[in-house]
Design an enzyme around this catalytic site. Structure first.
Site, PDB file in Angstrom:
ATOM      1  N   GLY A  75      34.905  -1.491  40.809  1.00 63.89           N
ATOM      2  CA  GLY A  75      33.412  -1.340  40.818  1.00 63.89           C
ATOM      3  C   GLY A  75      32.534  -2.223  41.854  1.00 63.89           C
ATOM      4  O   GLY A  75      31.785  -2.139  41.906  1.00 63.89           O
ATOM      5  N   ARG A  76      33.560  -3.014  42.303  1.00 61.16           N
ATOM      6  CA  ARG A  76      33.439  -4.004  42.810  1.00 61.16           C
ATOM      7  C   ARG A  76      33.781  -4.865  44.016  1.00 61.16           C
ATOM      8  O   ARG A  76      34.743  -5.296  45.065  1.00 61.16           O
ATOM      9  CB  ARG A  76      33.060  -5.445  43.130  1.00 61.16           C
ATOM     10  CG  ARG A  76      34.058  -5.447  41.480  1.00 61.16           C
ATOM     11  CD  ARG A  76      33.621  -7.560  40.895  1.00 61.16           C
ATOM     12  NE  ARG A  76      34.623  -7.443  39.624  1.00 61.16           N
ATOM     13  CZ  ARG A  76      34.817  -8.282  39.287  1.00 61.16           C
ATOM     14  NH1 ARG A  76      33.522  -9.157  38.961  1.00 61.16           N
ATOM     15  NH2 ARG A  76      35.796  -8.561  38.594  1.00 61.16           N
TER      16      ARG A  76
ATOM     17  N   ASP B 236      26.513  -5.049  39.647  1.00 53.59           N
ATOM     18  CA  ASP B 236      25.452  -4.905  41.629  1.00 53.59           C
ATOM     19  C   ASP B 236      26.506  -4.552  42.591  1.00 53.59           C
ATOM     20  O   ASP B 236      27.058  -4.344  43.762  1.00 53.59           O
ATOM     21  CB  ASP B 236      25.089  -5.622  41.430  1.00 53.59           C
ATOM     22  CG  ASP B 236      26.427  -7.103  41.158  1.00 53.59           C
ATOM     23  OD1 ASP B 236      27.185  -7.358  41.095  1.00 53.59           O
ATOM     24  OD2 ASP B 236      25.307  -8.119  41.288  1.00 53.59           O
ATOM     25  N   GLY B 237      28.669  -4.511  42.136  1.00 54.44           N
ATOM     26  CA  GLY B 237      29.103  -4.595  43.277  1.00 54.44           C
ATOM     27  C   GLY B 237      29.961  -5.553  43.792  1.00 54.44           C
ATOM     28  O   GLY B 237      30.224  -5.962  45.098  1.00 54.44           O
TER      29      GLY B 237
ATOM     30  N   ARG C  43      41.876 -10.101  49.306  1.00 51.97           N
ATOM     31  CA  ARG C  43      43.082 -10.023  48.769  1.00 51.97           C
ATOM     32  C   ARG C  43      44.657  -9.323  48.783  1.00 51.97           C
ATOM     33  O   ARG C  43      44.058  -8.227  49.430  1.00 51.97           O
ATOM     34  CB  ARG C  43      42.730  -9.613  47.076  1.00 51.97           C
ATOM     35  CG  ARG C  43      44.007 -10.447  46.135  1.00 51.97           C
ATOM     36  CD  ARG C  43      43.258 -10.457  44.363  1.00 51.97           C
ATOM     37  NE  ARG C  43      42.824  -8.839  44.315  1.00 51.97           N
ATOM     38  CZ  ARG C  43      42.999  -8.137  43.030  1.00 51.97           C
ATOM     39  NH1 ARG C  43      42.023  -9.468  42.013  1.00 51.97           N
ATOM     40  NH2 ARG C  43      41.885  -7.218  42.565  1.00 51.97           N
TER      41      ARG C  43
ATOM     42  N   ASP D 217      44.175  -2.851  33.215  1.00 54.47           N
ATOM     43  CA  ASP D 217      44.097  -2.680  33.897  1.00 54.47           C
ATOM     44  C   ASP D 217      43.570  -3.851  34.992  1.00 54.47           C
ATOM     45  O   ASP D 217      43.650  -4.113  35.755  1.00 54.47           O
ATOM     46  CB  ASP D 217      42.452  -2.199  34.051  1.00 54.47           C
ATOM     47  CG  ASP D 217      41.526  -2.832  33.146  1.00 54.47           C
ATOM     48  OD1 ASP D 217      41.545  -3.649  32.357  1.00 54.47           O
ATOM     49  OD2 ASP D 217      40.524  -3.518  33.383  1.00 54.47           O
ATOM     50  N   ASN D 218      44.485  -5.039  34.060  1.00 57.89           N
ATOM     51  CA  ASN D 218      44.431  -5.643  34.634  1.00 57.89           C
ATOM     52  C   ASN D 218      45.819  -6.951  34.488  1.00 57.89           C
ATOM     53  O   ASN D 218      46.341  -7.840  34.483  1.00 57.89           O
ATOM     54  CB  ASN D 218      44.062  -7.446  34.251  1.00 57.89           C
ATOM     55  CG  ASN D 218      42.490  -7.218  34.161  1.00 57.89           C
ATOM     56  OD1 ASN D 218      42.095  -6.718  35.751  1.00 57.89           O
ATOM     57  ND2 ASN D 218      41.099  -7.814  33.933  1.00 57.89           N
TER      58      ASN D 218
HETATM   59  P1  AMP Z   1      37.442  -7.072  35.503  1.00 61.24           P
HETATM   60  O1  AMP Z   1      37.023  -7.739  33.821  1.00 61.24           O
HETATM   61  O2  AMP Z   1      37.433  -7.790  36.117  1.00 61.24           O
HETATM   62  O3  AMP Z   1      38.879  -7.194  35.874  1.00 61.24           O
HETATM   63  O4  AMP Z   1      36.400  -5.605  36.288  1.00 61.24           O
HETATM   64  C1  AMP Z   1      36.959  -4.524  34.845  1.00 61.24           C
HETATM   65  C2  AMP Z   1      36.207  -3.393  35.439  1.00 61.24           C
HETATM   66  O5  AMP Z   1      34.759  -4.003  35.994  1.00 61.24           O
HETATM   67  C3  AMP Z   1      36.724  -3.170  36.503  1.00 61.24           C
HETATM   68  O6  AMP Z   1      36.675  -1.598  36.463  1.00 61.24           O
HETATM   69  C4  AMP Z   1      35.264  -3.704  37.956  1.00 61.24           C
HETATM   70  O7  AMP Z   1      35.462  -2.570  39.292  1.00 61.24           O
HETATM   71  C5  AMP Z   1      34.391  -4.213  37.285  1.00 61.24           C
HETATM   72  N1  AMP Z   1      33.829  -4.424  37.689  1.00 61.24           N
HETATM   73  C6  AMP Z   1      32.882  -6.014  36.693  1.00 61.24           C
HETATM   74  N2  AMP Z   1      32.680  -6.780  38.338  1.00 61.24           N
HETATM   75  C7  AMP Z   1      31.673  -6.013  38.093  1.00 61.24           C
HETATM   76  C8  AMP Z   1      30.756  -5.593  39.357  1.00 61.24           C
HETATM   77  N3  AMP Z   1      29.930  -7.045  39.273  1.00 61.24           N
HETATM   78  N4  AMP Z   1      29.976  -4.210  39.967  1.00 61.24           N
HETATM   79  C9  AMP Z   1      30.567  -3.225  39.310  1.00 61.24           C
HETATM   80  N5  AMP Z   1      31.646  -3.252  38.046  1.00 61.24           N
HETATM   81  C10 AMP Z   1      32.154  -4.135  37.619  1.00 61.24           C
HETATM   82 MG    MG Z   2      40.069  -6.031  36.697  1.00 59.76          MG
END
Ligand code: AMP
Ligand code: MG
Length: 503
Positions: A94-95, A127-128, A178, A254-255
């Site tokens: 998503g970002r 917001d990506g 990364r 997903d992590n």
């Molecule tokens: P994370 O908690 O960082 O592992 O992210 C979990 C999910 O949320 C993933 O699909 C990310 O791409 C999405 N995500 C996290 N932050 C954002 C953001 N600011 N904009 C869009 N997608 C996000």
């Molecule tokens: Mg993640």
């Protein structure tokens, strides 16, 4: 190579080529005023890139996404995932965007990806974007983990965008570049299986075997072998986290990578005072991802991977579903035991023991029990134990004893440790040296990380970030000029320390 510009990347993008359906071609959002704030020269060289040519305004254009290097095929990867136990069939980048893959100097294929490069079809409400603080945090902790010898994704570059990102307050925007062995996650498999697409599932599994576990190709049941191999790498990885006092903080499926690298440094932090219940993440109210829960949670995540692989396990020999479940269970069942074996191997090294003895598990656990009872700093206790190992008697135990409010608690344990050591004919100086090579002086202390981030975000001052990075790059070598980095914050300041998700 002739005709190549000095900022060129030798991309060879197999994921985009082979795994259609598992990504969406997408472009990075252009940013207003990209500025390169950090390039990882050592990693750039390892990837066969020209660090000097990239540590320039042109590098800023490249690492912000404003100017794509030739050969990049930017894609947003699709994946699903269990977040805090609840399943989302579609998460995805998503970002983030994958630029492509390069073969490094050791012949290893590595992903190069952006984080914070703008909205994608997977952004949902987000917001990506990424804010500068979390980008620097991921940079610091990833490099610290690497220097500690723990498998990890790494930061290649950090760029500020000249834009403002809205969080609880307005923050400077940034993009992280990364590097990963790959970005394939347990959630990638869950994404495919949730859609019932067995053909793509097989393609994905074959791809992962080819890329990360090529030795499985010739096995009778490579998909079962894949599950076994991933379990093995994760058992070792989590043991290494535990040996270092690292708390990931958001072990959603997903992590968790198929490669066995640590990924996604969000609310992670290192524990100061030893307490198995330690949680730092503000959103982890239940302590699901607490320090002591990390191996059971890894096991839980791997069970989700096994479920996602079931169509392949059942399909291959036309076995029925029950038999496939049985075979998967046989592989998952020993996970905790394998983890404990890796953990104990690490603890033996930390305690300065060369041989395996039956009572070592109790000896290791009891050291932690005494530590916990006295709220002792985990990292310092092991480092001072190395000092104590300099002598066969109690003459070098001063530093260690000082860590304990009541050092009488050590009086039962230390003689056991000494007796165990005496069973091995290793010179004290040699043992102490071996212990110092595995017990770091410097970890990313939470107050130091916060200090570095605050200076950069609030003042545009990167000196504390640079200094901390330098300190963390040689964690095992004590240097008098870095002595202020070895200590935790006073307990009064660190009590209730909280970390937050979101890059
Ligand atoms: P994370 O908690 O960082 O592992 O992210 C979990 C999910 O949320 C993933 O699909 C990310 O791409 C999405 N995500 C996290 N932050 C954002 C953001 N600011 N904009 C869009 N997608 C996000
Ligand atoms: Mg993640």
């Amino acid at each position: 190579m002739t005709g190549m510009t000095t900022t060129a990347f030798s991309f060879d993008n197999t994921y985009a080529r082979d795994l259609e359906g598992l990504y969406v071609p997408w472009k990075a959002a252009a940013v207003a005023a990209p500025k390169l704030i950090k390039l990882n020269h050592a990693l750039a060289e390892e990837l066969g890139l020209n660090a000097a040519a990239l540590d320039t305004p042109e590098g800023a254009l490249i690492f912000s996404g404003n100017q794509l290097p030739p050969g990049a095929t930017t894609i947003a990867q699709a994946y699903a995932g269990h977040q805090f136990g609840g399943f989302s069939p579609q998460l995805g980048d998503g970002r983030a965007l994958l630029l492509g893959e390069v073969i490094d100097k050791n012949g290893k294929r590595r992903d190069i990806a952006f984080k914070g490069s703008g909205r994608t079809p997977f952004s949902r409400g987000g917001d990506g974007k990424a804010a500068l603080g979390p980008v620097l945090r991921e940079y610091l902790i990833g490099e610290a983990m690497h220097a500690l010898g723990i498998p990890t994704t790494r930061a290649l570059a950090a760029v500020t965008t000249g834009e403002t990102v809205r969080r609880e307050r307005n923050l400077p925007g940034a993009v992280l570049a990364r590097v990963a062995a790959s970005h394939i996650r347990v959630g990638t498999f869950q994404f495919v299986t949730a859609r019932g697409d067995d053909a793509t599932l097989r393609k994905l599994a074959d791809y992962v075997i080819n890329r990360h576990y090529p030795e499985l190709k010739d096995q009778a049941d490579p998909y079962l072998g894949l599950l076994r191999a991933v379990c093995e790498r994760q058992a070792e990885l989590i043991a290494r986290w535990m040996n270092a006092g690292f708390i990931h903080g958001v072990m959603n499926t997903d992590n968790m990578t198929l490669s066995g690298e640590t990924i996604d440094y969000g609310p992670c932090a290192f524990m100061d005072q030893y307490n198995p219940a330690t949680v730092f993440s503000s959103i982890d109210a239940q302590g699901r991802y607490a320090y002591a829960n990390q191996s059971p949670i890894a096991n839980w995540n791997l069970t989700r991977l096994a479920e996602a692989l079931l169509p392949l396990l059942a399909g291959e020999q036309n076995d029925d579903q029950d038999r496939a479940v049985e075979k998967a269970m046989e592989i998952l069942e020993p996970f905790q035991q394998r983890y404990e074996q890796y953990w104990l191997r690490g603890m033996r090294l930390k305690l300065g023991l060369a041989r395996d003895e039956a009572d070592d598990l109790a000896l290791a656990r009891d050291f932690l029990v005494v530590m916990e009872g006295q709220s002792v700093d985990f990292t310092k206790a092991f480092r001072c134990l190395a000092d104590a190992a300099e002598a066969v008697d109690a003459s070098r135990e001063g530093w260690l004893r000082k860590l304990y409010a009541d050092d009488a608690a050590l009086d039962a344990w230390l003689p056991r440790w000494r007796a165990r050591q005496n069973a091995e004919s290793v010179a004290p100086a040699q043992r102490a040296q071996a212990m110092r090579a595995v017990n770091p002086v410097y970890i990313p202390r939470n107050h130091r990380v916060e200090e570095a981030l605050a200076a950069a975000v609030d003042l545009g001052d990167y000196a504390p970030f640079e200094k901390l990075l330098t300190v963390l790059q040689q964690p095992f070598e004590e240097k008098t000029e870095f002595s202020a980095y070895a200590d935790p914050a006073p307990a009064s300041e660190s009590a209730g320390y909280q970390t937050f998700c979101g890059t």
